[in-house]
Every structure is written in C-alpha cells, then in structure tokens.
Write a protein that holds these residues in place. Structure first.
Motif, mmCIF file in Angstrom:
data_model
loop_
_atom_site.group_PDB
_atom_site.id
_atom_site.type_symbol
_atom_site.label_atom_id
_atom_site.label_comp_id
_atom_site.label_asym_id
_atom_site.label_seq_id
_atom_site.Cartn_x
_atom_site.Cartn_y
_atom_site.Cartn_z
ATOM 1 N N TRP A 211 0.841 -1.207 0.000
ATOM 2 C CA TRP A 211 0.000 0.000 0.000
ATOM 3 C C TRP A 211 0.873 1.254 0.000
ATOM 4 O O TRP A 211 0.657 2.170 -0.783
ATOM 5 N N SER A 212 1.875 1.284 0.877
ATOM 6 C CA SER A 212 2.727 2.481 0.958
ATOM 7 C C SER A 212 3.566 2.641 -0.310
ATOM 8 O O SER A 212 3.797 3.769 -0.758
ATOM 9 N N SER A 213 3.980 1.546 -0.910
ATOM 10 C CA SER A 213 4.742 1.629 -2.161
ATOM 11 C C SER A 213 3.873 2.170 -3.290
ATOM 12 O O SER A 213 4.310 3.025 -4.077
ATOM 13 N N LEU A 214 2.646 1.684 -3.385
ATOM 14 C CA LEU A 214 1.733 2.195 -4.415
ATOM 15 C C LEU A 214 1.420 3.668 -4.184
ATOM 16 O O LEU A 214 1.365 4.452 -5.135
ATOM 17 N N HIS A 215 1.248 4.037 -2.920
ATOM 18 C CA HIS A 215 0.985 5.437 -2.594
ATOM 19 C C HIS A 215 2.172 6.317 -3.018
ATOM 20 O O HIS A 215 1.985 7.393 -3.593
ATOM 21 N N GLY A 216 3.381 5.845 -2.767
ATOM 22 C CA GLY A 216 4.563 6.589 -3.188
ATOM 23 C C GLY A 216 4.652 6.714 -4.693
ATOM 24 O O GLY A 216 4.974 7.785 -5.230
ATOM 25 N N LEU A 217 4.352 5.625 -5.394
ATOM 26 C CA LEU A 217 4.361 5.648 -6.855
ATOM 27 C C LEU A 217 3.366 6.685 -7.375
ATOM 28 O O LEU A 217 3.704 7.518 -8.222
ATOM 29 N N VAL A 218 2.162 6.661 -6.850
ATOM 30 C CA VAL A 218 1.139 7.618 -7.282
ATOM 31 C C VAL A 218 1.577 9.047 -6.975
ATOM 32 O O VAL A 218 1.403 9.956 -7.797
ATOM 33 N N SER A 219 2.161 9.256 -5.810
ATOM 34 C CA SER A 219 2.624 10.606 -5.452
ATOM 35 C C SER A 219 3.641 11.113 -6.460
ATOM 36 O O SER A 219 3.598 12.279 -6.870
ATOM 37 N N LEU A 220 4.547 10.256 -6.879
ATOM 38 C CA LEU A 220 5.533 10.657 -7.889
ATOM 39 C C LEU A 220 4.880 10.913 -9.244
ATOM 40 O O LEU A 220 5.202 11.889 -9.926
ATOM 41 N N ARG B 227 1.975 11.915 -9.866
ATOM 42 C CA ARG B 227 1.152 13.120 -9.828
ATOM 43 C C ARG B 227 1.969 14.383 -9.585
ATOM 44 O O ARG B 227 1.440 15.483 -9.680
ATOM 45 N N SER B 228 3.238 14.250 -9.276
ATOM 46 C CA SER B 228 4.024 15.421 -8.902
ATOM 47 C C SER B 228 4.594 16.136 -10.129
ATOM 48 O O SER B 228 4.830 15.531 -11.169
ATOM 49 N N ASP B 229 4.839 17.408 -9.954
ATOM 50 C CA ASP B 229 5.498 18.186 -11.005
ATOM 51 C C ASP B 229 6.980 17.816 -11.098
ATOM 52 O O ASP B 229 7.599 18.012 -12.138
ATOM 53 N N ALA B 230 7.528 17.299 -10.024
ATOM 54 C CA ALA B 230 8.947 16.947 -10.012
ATOM 55 C C ALA B 230 9.273 15.914 -11.080
ATOM 56 O O ALA B 230 10.342 15.970 -11.693
#
Length: 189
Positions: free
Chosen positions: A141-150, A152-155
């Motif tokens: 779950w935390s890995s998928l959340h991190g993937l999604v955060s990346l 969706r990010s402008d970075a």
C-alpha cells in the motif's frame, strides 16, 4: 465535491452547499449536523469507490496476476480520480471516532489487498500468518501510494527521462513491488 474542486477544501461550508442547491441555508442541517459530517460523507463515498475499483479486477486462478491487476487498478483510480484520492490520503479528515462509517471504505480497500496477498501466500510451502500478510499489505500500500505521489508530482516532469522510461514506470514499479514481497520470482531489468 464541486465546491472542493473549484474552491478548495477550506471553502466547503453548509451555507455554500445550500446556496448552490438553491435551498435555504438551514436545509442542509436536516441531513448533516455540521461541515465535518458533509466532509465525512464525501470521504466515505470516495473510499467506497476506491474499494470498488480494487474489487473490479477479475479473480482468476493466477493470484500473482490478480495482485498485479489490483495494483494497476489502484494507480488508475488515483490518477483518474485525483480529487477523491487527495481527500482520502492527502487531507486532514474529520475525527474517525466520530465518523466511523467514513473509514469503512478504507478498511474494505485494505481488505481487498489482504485477501489478494493471502491467496498468493497460501500457496507457499509455509503459508504466511495474518500478521505477516498485514505487514506485506502495508508495504504494498505504501509503495503504491509513493508511486502515485511521484506520478502526480510536477517533479517527475523535471527529470530527464526517456519516453520509454516514463511510459513503463508504473508497470516496472508494480513488478518490483511484486518481486519485493515474493509475488513474482524475478523482474526483468
């Protein structure tokens, strides 16, 4: 949802809800005692949609493949429903103790992940216990959340990544997660 999307979460008020619905400013109070109750219902619905998206993947005889499909569904939901995803995972929520129904969808979504991993680990010579499955589920779950955060990010847009790397990033990450928890035996590099 329209108020939050157009003006931001901090602008959500029962008075504005009433104005947009064309009813008296007291009318929403017949259904929701406070702004937190409205927000809790919005978040409850978002979690329910999220759990339904995770459940929408077919259940086959291939538990590892089903796990990968559920990961794809997670990422697709997050990217196609950014406001709901942000409300569930990136906002300050009303007190869950006062709004227990709000978090039922979160528990349902987590249970989909638990059940999927449980099917995978049940085939092992030494099946995992529930605590081990829960730890692996939290890792996934935390890995998928991190993937999604990346994603969706402008970075991400500032990195000099080839189009091939960008287009394959989700599947590669899902395969690496599967490898890390032992769902798939090897990951092509």
């Amino acid at each position: 949802m329209a108020i939050i999307e157009q003006e931001g979460l901090e602008k959500l008020s029962l008075r504005d809800v009433a104005r947009r619905l064309g009813v008296s400013h007291q009318a929403p109070y017949r259904h929701f005692p406070s702004r937190d109750h409205v927000l809790a219902e919005i978040v409850r619905r978002a979690y329910a949609e999220f759990a339904a998206a995770l459940r929408s993947t077919p259940i086959t005889d291939n538990a590892a493949g089903d796990s990968l499909a559920m990961g794809v569904a997670y990422v697709q939901f997050a990217l196609s429903h950014p406001l709901q995803y942000r409300l569930m995972f990136g906002s300050t929520l009303p007190d869950p103790h006062q709004h227990s129904e709000m978090m039922q969808g979160a528990r349902d979504a987590f249970d989909v992940l638990r059940q999927t991993l449980g099917r995978v680990f049940a085939t092992r010579p030494q099946p995992y216990g529930q605590e081990a499955i829960d730890r692996e589920a939290m890792f996934v779950w935390s890995s998928l959340h991190g993937l999604v955060s990346l994603l969706r990010s402008d970075a991400l847009n500032t990195l000099e990544l080839s189009p091939e790397t960008r287009s394959g990033i989700t599947m590669h990450a899902l395969q690496r997660i599967g490898f890390a928890v032992g769902i798939i035996p090897a990951v092509p590099t």
